[in-house]
Design an enzyme around this catalytic site. Structure first.
Site, mmCIF file in Angstrom:
data_model
loop_
_atom_site.group_PDB
_atom_site.id
_atom_site.type_symbol
_atom_site.label_atom_id
_atom_site.label_comp_id
_atom_site.label_asym_id
_atom_site.label_seq_id
_atom_site.Cartn_x
_atom_site.Cartn_y
_atom_site.Cartn_z
ATOM 1 N N TYR A 67 0.654 -1.487 0.012
ATOM 2 C CA TYR A 67 0.479 0.297 -0.266
ATOM 3 C C TYR A 67 1.294 1.829 0.315
ATOM 4 C CZ TYR A 67 -3.862 2.946 1.769
ATOM 5 O OH TYR A 67 -4.884 3.825 1.317
ATOM 6 N N LYS A 84 1.308 4.222 -2.769
ATOM 7 C CA LYS A 84 0.523 5.240 -2.714
ATOM 8 C C LYS A 84 1.413 6.398 -3.098
ATOM 9 C CE LYS A 84 -3.265 5.070 -2.088
ATOM 10 N NZ LYS A 84 -4.617 5.478 -2.950
#
Length: 243
Positions: free
Chosen positions: A152, A156
């Site tokens: 993640y 991002k």
């Protein structure tokens, strides 16, 4: 300022995406609601209650062709696309030493590649218009990392790098490209966390409360209205990360 314009919101079925869609609808934008699995009629009716048009469109934006069809349909339906908000995202949390290939790839494909896919097709339309706004949802995790979220965080952080690069590419045509990096926002995704995790997270936030999806939506509308902010990352995290 935004009335009569068209906003495409990915991952708009609930949470931050839904709040963003409703906020742009309140500003008078016609809304293209992208979702991957299903969307409640209530969401569509709420958008229409602002007196604007609403086009729900099912598509997996991690798929290049489906992302193209989403943008093409939005353009054919409303004539132009003035705002693109890349909100669609997933998590598959696991310590890196135990993370499987699918858990890594699925997060990268949705969060990072999906963002690229929609930008790829929407930017061509905006270049011809010589105007437009692209807003990409990143995360404070992309800035500081987080144990158990290597996939993640990588996705991002990649969104932030992409945002800055595309901002440089499109700026001369009056197109702004920015990222929003939310901290701990109250959504269905965070509701499933244990009380202990929430307590530990709260201790890291100077404002001593969690954020609301509507507060993220306010920042998105602000960025769409301002024509002299581009290539920036706006943290909305209660002071959790101070650069």
């Amino acid at each position: 300022m935004l009335s009569g314009k068209t906003a495409v919101i990915t991952g708009a079925a609930k949470g931050i995406g839904r709040a963003v869609a409703e906020r742009f609808a309140a500003e008078g934008c016609n809304i293209v609601l992208n979702y991957r699995s299903n969307i409640d009629d209530e969401v569509i009716e709420k958008i229409k209650s602002f007196g604007v048009e609403c086009l729900p469109f099912k598509a997996d934006i991690s798929n290049f062709n489906e992302a193209e069809e989403l943008i093409k349909t939005a353009k054919n339906t409303f004539g132009n696309i003035e705002v693109l908000v890349n909100n669609a995202g997933i998590t598959r949390d696991m310590l890196a030493m135990r993370m499987g290939e699918d858990e890594f790839d699925s997060v990268i494909n949705t969060n990072l590649k999906g963002t690229f896919n929609t930008i790829r097709f929407a930017s061509n339309i905006m270049l011809k218009q010589k105007s437009g706004t692209i807003i990409n949802l990143s995360s404070v995790v992309g800035l500081i990392g987080n144990a158990g979220q290597a996939n993640y965080a990588a996705s991002k952080a990649g969104v932030i790098g992409m945002t800055k690069s595309v901002a440089r590419e499109l700026g001369s045509r009056g197109i702004t490209v920015n990222a929003i990096a939310p901290g701990f926002i109250e959504t269905d995704m965070t509701d499933v966390l244990s009380d202990d995790i929430k307590k530990n997270m709260l201790a890291t936030i100077p404002l001593k409360r969690f954020g609301k999806a509507e507060e993220v939506a306010e920042v998105a509308v602000f960025l769409a209205k301002n024509r002299y902010i581009t290539g920036q990352v706006i943290n909305i995290d209660g002071g959790m990360v101070m650069n």
